[in-house]
Design a protein around this motif. Structure first.
Motif, PDB file in Angstrom:
ATOM      1  N   ARG A 113     113.326  43.702  22.987  1.00 13.11           N
ATOM      2  CA  ARG A 113     111.980  43.515  23.539  1.00 13.11           C
ATOM      3  C   ARG A 113     111.641  42.039  23.684  1.00 13.11           C
ATOM      4  O   ARG A 113     111.172  41.586  24.737  1.00 13.11           O
ATOM      5  CB  ARG A 113     110.966  44.198  22.626  1.00 13.11           C
ATOM      6  CG  ARG A 113     109.508  44.031  23.042  1.00 13.11           C
ATOM      7  CD  ARG A 113     108.595  44.313  21.855  1.00 13.11           C
ATOM      8  NE  ARG A 113     108.834  43.348  20.769  1.00 13.11           N
ATOM      9  CZ  ARG A 113     108.402  43.516  19.526  1.00 13.11           C
ATOM     10  NH1 ARG A 113     107.743  44.607  19.195  1.00 13.11           N
ATOM     11  NH2 ARG A 113     108.652  42.593  18.609  1.00 13.11           N
ATOM     12  N   ASP A 114     111.872  41.267  22.628  1.00 11.79           N
ATOM     13  CA  ASP A 114     111.527  39.850  22.641  1.00 11.79           C
ATOM     14  C   ASP A 114     112.412  39.064  23.613  1.00 11.79           C
ATOM     15  O   ASP A 114     111.937  38.136  24.285  1.00 11.79           O
ATOM     16  CB  ASP A 114     111.651  39.273  21.229  1.00 11.79           C
ATOM     17  CG  ASP A 114     110.650  39.895  20.264  1.00 11.79           C
ATOM     18  OD1 ASP A 114     109.663  40.495  20.741  1.00 11.79           O
ATOM     19  OD2 ASP A 114     110.866  39.797  19.035  1.00 11.79           O
ATOM     20  N   SER A 115     113.686  39.434  23.685  1.00 11.09           N
ATOM     21  CA  SER A 115     114.586  38.742  24.620  1.00 11.09           C
ATOM     22  C   SER A 115     114.165  38.997  26.064  1.00 11.09           C
ATOM     23  O   SER A 115     114.133  38.069  26.885  1.00 11.09           O
ATOM     24  CB  SER A 115     116.029  39.215  24.406  1.00 11.09           C
ATOM     25  OG  SER A 115     116.518  38.821  23.142  1.00 11.09           O
ATOM     26  N   ALA A 116     113.838  40.246  26.377  1.00 12.10           N
ATOM     27  CA  ALA A 116     113.399  40.582  27.734  1.00 12.10           C
ATOM     28  C   ALA A 116     112.113  39.839  28.076  1.00 12.10           C
ATOM     29  O   ALA A 116     111.953  39.321  29.194  1.00 12.10           O
ATOM     30  CB  ALA A 116     113.195  42.089  27.863  1.00 12.10           C
ATOM     31  N   SER A 117     111.180  39.744  27.127  1.00 13.14           N
ATOM     32  CA  SER A 117     109.923  39.028  27.356  1.00 13.14           C
ATOM     33  C   SER A 117     110.173  37.550  27.630  1.00 13.14           C
ATOM     34  O   SER A 117     109.588  36.969  28.559  1.00 13.14           O
ATOM     35  CB  SER A 117     108.999  39.183  26.145  1.00 13.14           C
ATOM     36  OG  SER A 117     108.645  40.539  25.944  1.00 13.14           O
ATOM     37  N   ALA A 118     111.054  36.940  26.850  1.00 15.77           N
ATOM     38  CA  ALA A 118     111.346  35.521  27.024  1.00 15.77           C
ATOM     39  C   ALA A 118     112.026  35.254  28.363  1.00 15.77           C
ATOM     40  O   ALA A 118     111.706  34.279  29.059  1.00 15.77           O
ATOM     41  CB  ALA A 118     112.223  35.030  25.870  1.00 15.77           C
ATOM     42  N   GLU A 119     112.947  36.104  28.739  1.00 15.85           N
ATOM     43  CA  GLU A 119     113.669  35.905  29.992  1.00 15.85           C
ATOM     44  C   GLU A 119     112.770  36.176  31.195  1.00 15.85           C
ATOM     45  O   GLU A 119     112.916  35.538  32.247  1.00 15.85           O
ATOM     46  CB  GLU A 119     114.920  36.776  29.989  1.00 15.85           C
ATOM     47  CG  GLU A 119     115.926  36.308  28.931  1.00 15.85           C
ATOM     48  CD  GLU A 119     117.121  37.232  28.767  1.00 15.85           C
ATOM     49  OE1 GLU A 119     117.584  37.799  29.771  1.00 15.85           O
ATOM     50  OE2 GLU A 119     117.591  37.394  27.617  1.00 15.85           O
ATOM     51  N   LEU A 120     111.834  37.110  31.064  1.00 11.01           N
ATOM     52  CA  LEU A 120     110.843  37.334  32.124  1.00 11.01           C
ATOM     53  C   LEU A 120     109.982  36.088  32.321  1.00 11.01           C
ATOM     54  O   LEU A 120     109.710  35.678  33.456  1.00 11.01           O
ATOM     55  CB  LEU A 120     109.952  38.529  31.780  1.00 11.01           C
ATOM     56  CG  LEU A 120     110.440  39.909  32.191  1.00 11.01           C
ATOM     57  CD1 LEU A 120     109.515  40.983  31.627  1.00 11.01           C
ATOM     58  CD2 LEU A 120     110.517  40.041  33.707  1.00 11.01           C
ATOM     59  N   ALA A 121     109.537  35.487  31.211  1.00  9.18           N
ATOM     60  CA  ALA A 121     108.707  34.287  31.293  1.00  9.18           C
ATOM     61  C   ALA A 121     109.453  33.149  31.986  1.00  9.18           C
ATOM     62  O   ALA A 121     108.879  32.395  32.776  1.00  9.18           O
ATOM     63  CB  ALA A 121     108.271  33.856  29.889  1.00  9.18           C
ATOM     64  N   ALA A 122     110.748  33.026  31.719  1.00 10.36           N
ATOM     65  CA  ALA A 122     111.549  31.983  32.363  1.00 10.36           C
ATOM     66  C   ALA A 122     111.738  32.246  33.853  1.00 10.36           C
ATOM     67  O   ALA A 122     111.893  31.320  34.650  1.00 10.36           O
ATOM     68  CB  ALA A 122     112.902  31.879  31.675  1.00 10.36           C
ATOM     69  N   LEU A 123     111.689  33.516  34.237  1.00 15.26           N
ATOM     70  CA  LEU A 123     111.938  33.896  35.628  1.00 15.26           C
ATOM     71  C   LEU A 123     110.668  33.877  36.477  1.00 15.26           C
ATOM     72  O   LEU A 123     110.749  33.778  37.706  1.00 15.26           O
ATOM     73  CB  LEU A 123     112.552  35.299  35.658  1.00 15.26           C
ATOM     74  CG  LEU A 123     113.179  35.794  36.957  1.00 15.26           C
ATOM     75  CD1 LEU A 123     114.206  34.796  37.488  1.00 15.26           C
ATOM     76  CD2 LEU A 123     113.825  37.158  36.746  1.00 15.26           C
ATOM     77  N   GLU A 124     109.491  33.946  35.853  1.00 17.28           N
ATOM     78  CA  GLU A 124     108.220  34.026  36.590  1.00 17.28           C
ATOM     79  C   GLU A 124     108.069  32.958  37.670  1.00 17.28           C
ATOM     80  O   GLU A 124     107.664  33.269  38.799  1.00 17.28           O
ATOM     81  CB  GLU A 124     107.039  33.953  35.614  1.00 17.28           C
ATOM     82  CG  GLU A 124     106.802  35.205  34.810  1.00 17.28           C
ATOM     83  CD  GLU A 124     106.175  36.329  35.618  1.00 17.28           C
ATOM     84  OE1 GLU A 124     105.842  36.108  36.801  1.00 17.28           O
ATOM     85  OE2 GLU A 124     106.034  37.431  35.074  1.00 17.28           O
TER      86      GLU A 124
END
Length: 326
Positions: A113-124
């Motif tokens: 969950r946390d990894s997906a959230s962090a990678e989403l933030a980097a991709l925004e």
């Protein structure tokens, strides 16, 4: 350009925690779990060798067996390595939701969950979002950059690459319409289309002889103005529903508390903008309906001398031009 962008994103992701081990639902049989782990390990080996297309096939096989967010996370990372940012964003979003749901009962999924959230933030900042809204969606066929959109995808954010986007609408009745917009990375843009409201060429009315009756053009214009008012009320309904949907999503994500997480800033800003559009559409629609009704009621025939009139309908509304001696 895409290759360099993918390389930047991939390099940023390498600083994140290493790929999690596969973990599936407890109900999976021993044989299925073994097959899933074998596929996951094969995918990881291919991923490490840079064979990302082949790795995706293995990770998807592992996910099909176990429905594990860990396998889906690796699908997203493989797509990122290939520069497929839109597909990667969608996989990361799904991973985040699935992992968050499972983590409530199984803490081992908190890492995914946390990894997906962090990678989403980097991709925004690397992607944009488009919301397609229709005043009259019933029976309309809608495409975004050539891809058909189902009714469920209208009024919700759709991830796209920055640049030009093209929305085409073929309503159940009326002419086909097309809108082109340009979006930039990190932006969410709403594209509103009102089928059936199109510009028309002025149609002159023959000059009336002396002592003839005129004024019918005002009544015709009244119908047009009232129709535009109805469209405005339709916009109010659509944008109000979209704003409510965003509010409900925030309430669900933030547990009913005020969201202080900066990741939700864009969602909050978009909700406020939709509220503003809704209010303006309500006021404009109500004024249009009221004004149109008044023009229809009072626009009956009256005496005139050597007067000629024409009704002009344009994108901004309708008006009447009258000339002659009175």
């Amino acid at each position: 350009m895409r290759r360099s962008l993918a390389a930047i994103v991939t390099a940023a992701l390498l600083a994140l925690p290493a790929s999690p081990a596969l973990a599936g639902p407890p109900a999976a049989s021993t044989g299925s779990a073994a097959a899933a782990q074998k596929a996951f390990d094969a995918g990881q080996d291919l991923y490490d060798k840079g064979q990302h297309e082949e790795a995706i096939a293995q990770f998807r096989e592992a996910y099909t067996i176990t429905k594990s967010p860990n396998a889906r996370l690796m699908v997203a990372r493989s797509l990122l390595a290939l520069g497929k940012l839109v597909e990667a964003y969608e996989e990361l979003s799904a991973t985040k939701i699935e992992a968050a749901t499972l983590a409530e009962q199984q803490p081992k999924y908190e890492r995914a969950r946390d990894s997906a959230s962090a990678e989403l933030a980097a991709l925004e900042p690397k992607v944009a979002k488009v919301i397609v809204a229709l005043a009259q969606p019933e029976g309309a066929r809608v495409t975004l950059n050539g891809t058909a959109l189902s009714a469920e995808r209208l009024g919700v954010a759709i991830v796209v690459l920055p640049g030009k986007v093209v929305v085409e609408v073929e309503p159940a009745q009326g002419a086909r319409m097309q809108r082109e917009e340009t979006v930039v990375g990190g932006q969410t843009k709403t594209i509103f289309v009102a089928p059936g409201v199109a510009a028309a060429k002025p149609e002159p009315i023959a000059p009336a002889p002396a002592e003839s009756t005129t004024g019918g053009g005002v009544r015709i214009a009244g119908y047009v103005v009232a129709g535009l008012g109805v469209v405005g009320l339709g916009v109010f309904g659509v944008t109000t529903a979209m704003a409510q949907s965003k509010y409900d999503g925030l309430v669900a994500d933030c547990g009913g508390k005020r969201c202080a997480d900066p990741r939700y800033a864009d969602v909050i800003d978009e909700g406020k903008r939709l509220d503003t559009i809704a209010l303006g559409s309500l006021v404009g629609g109500a004024v249009g309906v009221a004004a149109g009704a008044l023009m229809i009621a009072l626009g009956g025939p009256k005496a005139a001398k050597k007067a000629d009139a024409r009704v002009v309908v344009g994108p901004a509304g309708a008006f009447v031009e009258v000339g002659g001696a009175f």
